[in-house]
Design a protein around this motif. Structure first.
Motif, PDB file in Angstrom:
ATOM      1  N   PHE A 228       0.822  -1.210   0.000  1.00  0.00           N
ATOM      2  CA  PHE A 228       0.000   0.000   0.000  1.00  0.00           C
ATOM      3  C   PHE A 228       0.858   1.264   0.000  1.00  0.00           C
ATOM      4  O   PHE A 228       0.494   2.268  -0.626  1.00  0.00           O
ATOM      5  CB  PHE A 228      -0.946   0.018   1.201  1.00  0.00           C
ATOM      6  N   VAL A 229       1.997   1.250   0.698  1.00  0.00           N
ATOM      7  CA  VAL A 229       2.811   2.465   0.728  1.00  0.00           C
ATOM      8  C   VAL A 229       3.391   2.783  -0.654  1.00  0.00           C
ATOM      9  O   VAL A 229       3.763   3.928  -0.919  1.00  0.00           O
ATOM     10  CB  VAL A 229       3.929   2.373   1.788  1.00  0.00           C
ATOM     11  N   LYS A 230       3.450   1.793  -1.533  1.00  0.00           N
ATOM     12  CA  LYS A 230       3.944   2.027  -2.894  1.00  0.00           C
ATOM     13  C   LYS A 230       2.928   2.793  -3.741  1.00  0.00           C
ATOM     14  O   LYS A 230       3.289   3.365  -4.778  1.00  0.00           O
ATOM     15  CB  LYS A 230       4.282   0.702  -3.572  1.00  0.00           C
ATOM     16  N   VAL A 231       1.657   2.771  -3.322  1.00  0.00           N
ATOM     17  CA  VAL A 231       0.624   3.517  -4.056  1.00  0.00           C
ATOM     18  C   VAL A 231       0.002   4.576  -3.148  1.00  0.00           C
ATOM     19  O   VAL A 231      -1.164   4.942  -3.287  1.00  0.00           O
ATOM     20  CB  VAL A 231      -0.462   2.562  -4.608  1.00  0.00           C
ATOM     21  N   LEU A 232       0.804   5.099  -2.237  1.00  0.00           N
ATOM     22  CA  LEU A 232       0.302   5.985  -1.192  1.00  0.00           C
ATOM     23  C   LEU A 232      -0.398   7.212  -1.748  1.00  0.00           C
ATOM     24  O   LEU A 232      -1.427   7.645  -1.228  1.00  0.00           O
ATOM     25  CB  LEU A 232       1.464   6.398  -0.282  1.00  0.00           C
ATOM     26  N   ASP A 233       0.128   7.799  -2.825  1.00  0.00           N
ATOM     27  CA  ASP A 233      -0.483   9.029  -3.323  1.00  0.00           C
ATOM     28  C   ASP A 233      -1.481   8.784  -4.449  1.00  0.00           C
ATOM     29  O   ASP A 233      -1.858   9.705  -5.179  1.00  0.00           O
ATOM     30  CB  ASP A 233       0.590  10.030  -3.756  1.00  0.00           C
ATOM     31  N   LEU A 234      -1.963   7.546  -4.591  1.00  0.00           N
ATOM     32  CA  LEU A 234      -2.935   7.240  -5.647  1.00  0.00           C
ATOM     33  C   LEU A 234      -4.187   8.099  -5.583  1.00  0.00           C
ATOM     34  O   LEU A 234      -4.677   8.546  -6.639  1.00  0.00           O
ATOM     35  CB  LEU A 234      -3.301   5.752  -5.599  1.00  0.00           C
ATOM     36  N   PRO A 235      -4.770   8.386  -4.404  1.00  0.00           N
ATOM     37  CA  PRO A 235      -5.980   9.222  -4.406  1.00  0.00           C
ATOM     38  C   PRO A 235      -5.789  10.580  -5.069  1.00  0.00           C
ATOM     39  O   PRO A 235      -6.754  11.161  -5.579  1.00  0.00           O
ATOM     40  CB  PRO A 235      -6.299   9.377  -2.910  1.00  0.00           C
ATOM     41  N   ARG A 236      -4.578  11.103  -5.066  1.00  0.00           N
ATOM     42  CA  ARG A 236      -4.302  12.387  -5.711  1.00  0.00           C
ATOM     43  C   ARG A 236      -4.293  12.268  -7.228  1.00  0.00           C
ATOM     44  O   ARG A 236      -4.363  13.279  -7.936  1.00  0.00           O
ATOM     45  CB  ARG A 236      -2.943  12.924  -5.252  1.00  0.00           C
TER      46      ARG A 236
END
Length: 385
Positions: A228-236
């Motif tokens: 999950f930390v690898k896609v941490l800024d996905l919501p942006r």
């Protein structure tokens, strides 16, 4: 019930009663699915005394524990209250009497051991055919092979795993000298109709950190938090809201980072307390977005979640991190895979552009591949039934 073949399913419903609606379905699908196939099904479970708690996780005596009460409620809700046996390792039991459970097992055509958590030696020895189904591929085998943990693998007639690639020679996890058969998680579709109203939020249900990482041949196999930390800024990066129904410690240092990057966070205790709550939560979602455990990814296990199968049944498309399932399942419609943050950011808008098509494909995949009738019939054939 006269004339119907008997069958035992063992699992871990009572082991995780608080916010455990999703965990419950992982085992409930087998009980309901085999029942739909015409079997007289009993559910057995074993629990250690130190796992018995009240509703606030405080230690409790077995008989007054929330574990025992929750399982009794689930069994009554789904019509197997008179065919339920919960055995505490201190000798206490609830539901069916111990002698009755032993007799039922001895009369059964098959005993299905889910995740190997049931150890009652007399019951296991009475079963004519025992089938082990591994629900944690890679970790099960590494704990056994590298760490000497007894995963209760010995003495079964048939071995299955939800790691679709695990039986293949190029899957790097140990096989423990066992011939594994790949199986998909079943969904009792009668209980999972297509949800009528499509929500606005993409969701998933997860544990942030389940247990410690393990090592095999120099490679670490870790937990979901690492992915999950690898896609941490996905919501942006995407035009749709993303929500995690997440079991996470309040002091977890990653929690503020998730919130700062736009992830919506809710609790399984609030949204998934019961099987019905869980079903409503998935059905009210727009679809599922999720990563997999790091160990499933690095092991190329071909793991596919029972949770994701439920989303599909509800007509909700899933965007998932690839664990190698593309070798075993059709993907691209209903199931869309990603490897990187960039691929995840591209996948969600792509699905949105053809949402109705992906929704129909999701249900079609559930019916063709994950239906309990399809999955469990194959397991019965492996058992010679």
């Amino acid at each position: 019930m006269a004339g119907r073949k008997k069958l035992v399913v063992t699992g871990a419903i009572a082991a995780h009663p608080i916010g455990g609606g999703g965990n419950t379905w992982a085992f409930l699908q087998y009980v309901l699915g085999f029942r739909e196939l015409g079997f007289e099904v009993a559910y057995f479970e074993e629990i250690a005394p130190d796992r018995c708690t009240d509703e606030a996780w405080r230690p409790a005596d077995f008989r007054s524990s929330y574990n025992a009460r929750y399982l009794a409620l689930v069994a009554e809700r789904f019509g197997f209250g008179d065919r339920c046996f919960l055995y505490c390792q201190d000798g206490q039991s609830a539901g069916m009497g111990e002698r009755e459970a032993i007799r039922f097992a001895s009369e059964s055509a098959l005993l299905v051991l889910l995740s190997g958590r049931f150890h009652h030696s007399e019951i296991l020895s009475r079963a004519r055919c025992r089938m082990y189904i591994d629900l944690d591929p890679g970790f099960t085998q590494i704990w056994q092979e590298a760490y000497g943990v007894d995963m209760n693998l010995a003495g079964h007639h048939v071995y299955c795993t939800v790691g679709l690639n695990l039986p293949a020679a190029d899957c790097p996890v140990p096989k423990c000298g066992i011939h594994w058969h790949a199986t998909l998680p079943p969904v009792a579709l009668k209980y999972w109709p297509v949800a009528s109203e499509v929500g606005e939020v993409w969701t998933t249900v997860a544990d942030w950190r389940g247990y410690s990482p393990v090592q095999w041949q120099g490679q670490w196999y870790g937990q979901k938090a690492e992915e999950f930390v690898k896609v941490l800024d996905l919501p942006r990066r995407v035009p749709v809201p993303l929500e995690l129904c997440l079991a996470i410690h309040p002091a977890e240092p990653d929690l503020p980072r998730l919130l700062e990057n736009g992830w919506r966070i809710t609790s399984p205790q609030q949204r998934c307390a019961t099987p019905d709550d869980y079903r409503r939560y998935l059905g009210s979602s727009r679809g599922e977005f999720s990563v997999a455990k790091n160990g499933y990814v690095v092991g190329n296990t071909g793991w596919f979640s029972d949770r994701s199968a439920c989303y599909l049944a509800a007509g909700r498309p899933v965007v998932l991190q690839d664990t190698g399932i593309g070798r075993q399942l059709p993907v691209g419609r209903g199931i869309v895979l990603f490897h990187t943050l960039e691929e995840a950011a591209a996948a969600l808008p792509t699905v949105e552009q053809a949402y109705a098509e992906h929704s129909r494909a999701a249900r079609a995949l559930a019916e063709q591949y994950f239906s309990a009738e399809v999955v469990l019939s194959r397991l019965l054939a492996l058992a010679g039934l």
